[in-house]
Design an enzyme around this catalytic site. Structure first.
Site, PDB file in Angstrom:
ATOM      1  CE1 TYR A  11      40.804  53.136  38.540  1.00  0.00           C
ATOM      2  CE2 TYR A  11      39.953  55.183  37.633  1.00  0.00           C
ATOM      3  CZ  TYR A  11      39.740  53.934  38.191  1.00  0.00           C
ATOM      4  OH  TYR A  11      38.459  53.485  38.422  1.00  0.00           O
ATOM      5  NE  ARG A  64      42.732  52.153  43.192  1.00  0.00           N
ATOM      6  CZ  ARG A  64      41.739  51.496  42.583  1.00  0.00           C
ATOM      7  NH1 ARG A  64      40.893  52.154  41.820  1.00  0.00           N
ATOM      8  NH2 ARG A  64      41.583  50.208  42.753  1.00  0.00           N
ATOM      9  CG  ASN A  85      41.430  42.348  44.414  1.00  0.00           C
ATOM     10  OD1 ASN A  85      40.329  42.824  44.677  1.00  0.00           O
ATOM     11  ND2 ASN A  85      42.078  41.557  45.228  1.00  0.00           N
ATOM     12  CG  HIS A 127      35.946  44.390  38.540  1.00  0.00           C
ATOM     13  ND1 HIS A 127      35.578  44.574  39.846  1.00  0.00           N
ATOM     14  CD2 HIS A 127      34.882  43.805  37.931  1.00  0.00           C
ATOM     15  CE1 HIS A 127      34.340  44.109  40.040  1.00  0.00           C
ATOM     16  NE2 HIS A 127      33.908  43.631  38.892  1.00  0.00           N
ATOM     17  CB  SER A 183      31.603  43.927  50.530  1.00  0.00           C
ATOM     18  OG  SER A 183      31.545  44.480  49.231  1.00  0.00           O
ATOM     19  CG  ASN A 205      34.920  39.215  54.678  1.00  0.00           C
ATOM     20  OD1 ASN A 205      35.169  40.009  55.583  1.00  0.00           O
ATOM     21  ND2 ASN A 205      34.604  39.604  53.462  1.00  0.00           N
TER      22      ASN A 205
HETATM   23  P1  OAD Z   1      34.963  45.892  49.354  1.00  0.00           P
HETATM   24  O1  OAD Z   1      35.761  47.022  49.888  1.00  0.00           O
HETATM   25  O2  OAD Z   1      33.542  46.115  49.025  1.00  0.00           O
HETATM   26  O3  OAD Z   1      35.002  44.685  50.398  1.00  0.00           O
HETATM   27  C1  OAD Z   1      36.214  44.276  50.991  1.00  0.00           C
HETATM   28  C2  OAD Z   1      35.929  43.086  51.883  1.00  0.00           C
HETATM   29  O4  OAD Z   1      37.179  42.622  52.394  1.00  0.00           O
HETATM   30  C3  OAD Z   1      35.034  43.420  53.098  1.00  0.00           C
HETATM   31  O5  OAD Z   1      33.985  42.458  53.183  1.00  0.00           O
HETATM   32  C4  OAD Z   1      35.996  43.271  54.300  1.00  0.00           C
HETATM   33  O6  OAD Z   1      35.342  42.751  55.438  1.00  0.00           O
HETATM   34  C5  OAD Z   1      37.011  42.286  53.754  1.00  0.00           C
HETATM   35  N1  OAD Z   1      38.345  42.348  54.359  1.00  0.00           N
HETATM   36  C6  OAD Z   1      38.982  43.405  54.933  1.00  0.00           C
HETATM   37  N2  OAD Z   1      40.206  43.032  55.343  1.00  0.00           N
HETATM   38  C7  OAD Z   1      40.359  41.724  55.026  1.00  0.00           C
HETATM   39  C8  OAD Z   1      41.409  40.759  55.177  1.00  0.00           C
HETATM   40  N3  OAD Z   1      42.566  41.075  55.743  1.00  0.00           N
HETATM   41  N4  OAD Z   1      41.200  39.505  54.714  1.00  0.00           N
HETATM   42  C9  OAD Z   1      40.027  39.168  54.118  1.00  0.00           C
HETATM   43  N5  OAD Z   1      39.000  40.018  53.968  1.00  0.00           N
HETATM   44  C10 OAD Z   1      39.161  41.280  54.397  1.00  0.00           C
HETATM   45  O7  OAD Z   1      35.779  45.307  48.100  1.00  0.00           O
HETATM   46  P2  OAD Z   1      35.282  44.345  46.934  1.00  0.00           P
HETATM   47  O8  OAD Z   1      34.270  43.383  47.422  1.00  0.00           O
HETATM   48  O9  OAD Z   1      36.479  43.823  46.261  1.00  0.00           O
HETATM   49  O10 OAD Z   1      35.113  47.670  41.516  1.00  0.00           O
HETATM   50  O11 OAD Z   1      34.568  45.407  45.963  1.00  0.00           O
HETATM   51  C11 OAD Z   1      34.048  44.956  44.751  1.00  0.00           C
HETATM   52  C12 OAD Z   1      34.246  46.004  43.693  1.00  0.00           C
HETATM   53  O12 OAD Z   1      33.695  47.244  44.141  1.00  0.00           O
HETATM   54  C13 OAD Z   1      35.689  46.337  43.380  1.00  0.00           C
HETATM   55  O13 OAD Z   1      36.236  45.446  42.439  1.00  0.00           O
HETATM   56  C14 OAD Z   1      35.608  47.722  42.848  1.00  0.00           C
HETATM   57  C15 OAD Z   1      34.621  48.318  43.809  1.00  0.00           C
HETATM   58  O14 OAD Z   1      33.900  49.403  43.361  1.00  0.00           O
HETATM   59  C16 OAD Z   1      35.652  48.472  40.580  1.00  0.00           C
HETATM   60  O15 OAD Z   1      36.480  49.320  40.813  1.00  0.00           O
HETATM   61  C17 OAD Z   1      35.119  48.219  39.225  1.00  0.00           C
END
Ligand code: OAD
Length: 255
Positions: free
Chosen positions: A66, A69, A102, A123, A193, A217
């Site tokens: 962490y 990051r 985020n 989160h 995602s 997306n």
């Molecule tokens: P993910 O990594 O699961 O998904 C990221 C999404 O962003 C994917 O669907 C990509 O297609 C999309 N993406 C990539 N580049 C992009 C861009 N330039 N513009 C728009 N979209 C883009 O991340 P999250 O959905 O945020 O939790 O994940 C959810 C949670 O899972 C996070 O908050 C984290 C993780 O484990 C914790 O840490 C508690």
């Protein structure tokens, strides 16, 4: 629904709820979690780093991850996607609600939540830590002064202020987000995602309540078949198209 209709729906909407995920910060150089090759969860198992069990087993290792990051995020800059959401908040005022998954604090740094609307970090946040005894949330010192694990002003060990797998989201934050998505006219689902609940459920709650739900997306997600309209664009360019601000961030030449 097409882009023109989505744009018109957004423009006419008094209440807009936005859910963002790691994709909106990708253009700031911050890795996502699940993207092939670059995502954190392509290299690490979440349960080894982002769980209460991992922290209990090896707090130093979890903190080291962490803290790394935290350093990366401090060195990153906001991007046009973050800034266009501030623009949207200026337009909608109290009708604007942004729930982010985020923990990078970039929405707050861009100014979201300070123009009449609300910002909720579902989160947690990399820039703060939580006293393990009292629950007090304390800003972390600058990276070069950071000792791991950090101690609170009361001298107790602090943990990252992050919601880990298997933990509950802060109740007030979640219920405020649920209310905003259930009463929104338009919901924007940006750069997530849609695999992590309850956050992903906000999109479905908005849909169920009759909102127009628009996804931004570059890739299809699990939410794509369930919502009103998907724009296969990056966050910055998609928001520029939706807000009619193609000139923002040098996108004009691509349109
Ligand atoms: P993910 O990594 O699961 O998904 C990221 C999404 O962003 C994917 O669907 C990509 O297609 C999309 N993406 C990539 N580049 C992009 C861009 N330039 N513009 C728009 N979209 C883009 O991340 P999250 O959905 O945020 O939790 O994940 C959810 C949670 O899972 C996070 O908050 C984290 C993780 O484990 C914790 O840490 C508690």
């Amino acid at each position: 629904m097409n882009l023109t209709q989505a744009r018109a729906a957004l423009e006419a909407a008094p209440r807009v709820a936005v859910l963002t995920g790691a994709g909106i910060s990708a253009e700031s150089g911050i890795p996502t979690f699940r993207d092939a090759q670059t995502g954190h969860w392509e290299r690490f198992r979440p349960q080894d780093l982002a769980s209460p069990e991992a922290y209990q087993r090896d707090p130093q290792m979890v903190w080291a991850w962490y803290a790394g990051r935290y350093r990366d995020v401090l060195a990153a800059q906001t991007n046009p996607g973050h800034r266009l959401l501030v623009e949207l908040e200026r337009q909608k005022g109290a009708g604007f609600f942004l729930a982010t998954q985020n923990v990078d604090g970039l929405h707050a740094r861009a100014g979201s939540g300070t123009h009449g609307g609300r910002l909720i970090e579902l989160h947690g946040n990399l820039m703060t830590a939580r006293d393990e005894q009292t629950g007090q949330i304390v800003p972390l010192p600058a990276p070069d002064a950071l000792q791991l694990p950090p101690l609170s002003p009361s001298g107790n060990r602090m943990r990252p202020n992050i919601v880990w797998f298997g933990e509950y989201l802060p109740e007030a934050a979640l219920s405020a987000a649920q209310q905003a998505f259930q009463t929104a006219d338009v919901a924007l689902i940006i750069g997530t995602s849609g695999q992590v609940y309850p956050a992903a459920g906000l999109a479905l709650e908005a849909m169920k309540a009759g909102a127009t739900v628009i996804e931004l997306n570059p890739n299809t997600t699990e939410l794509t078949p369930l919502i009103s309209f998907s724009l296969r664009e990056t966050a910055g360019r998609g928001l520029a198209l939706l807000l009619g601000r193609e000139e923002e961030g040098g996108y004009a030449q691509h349109v």
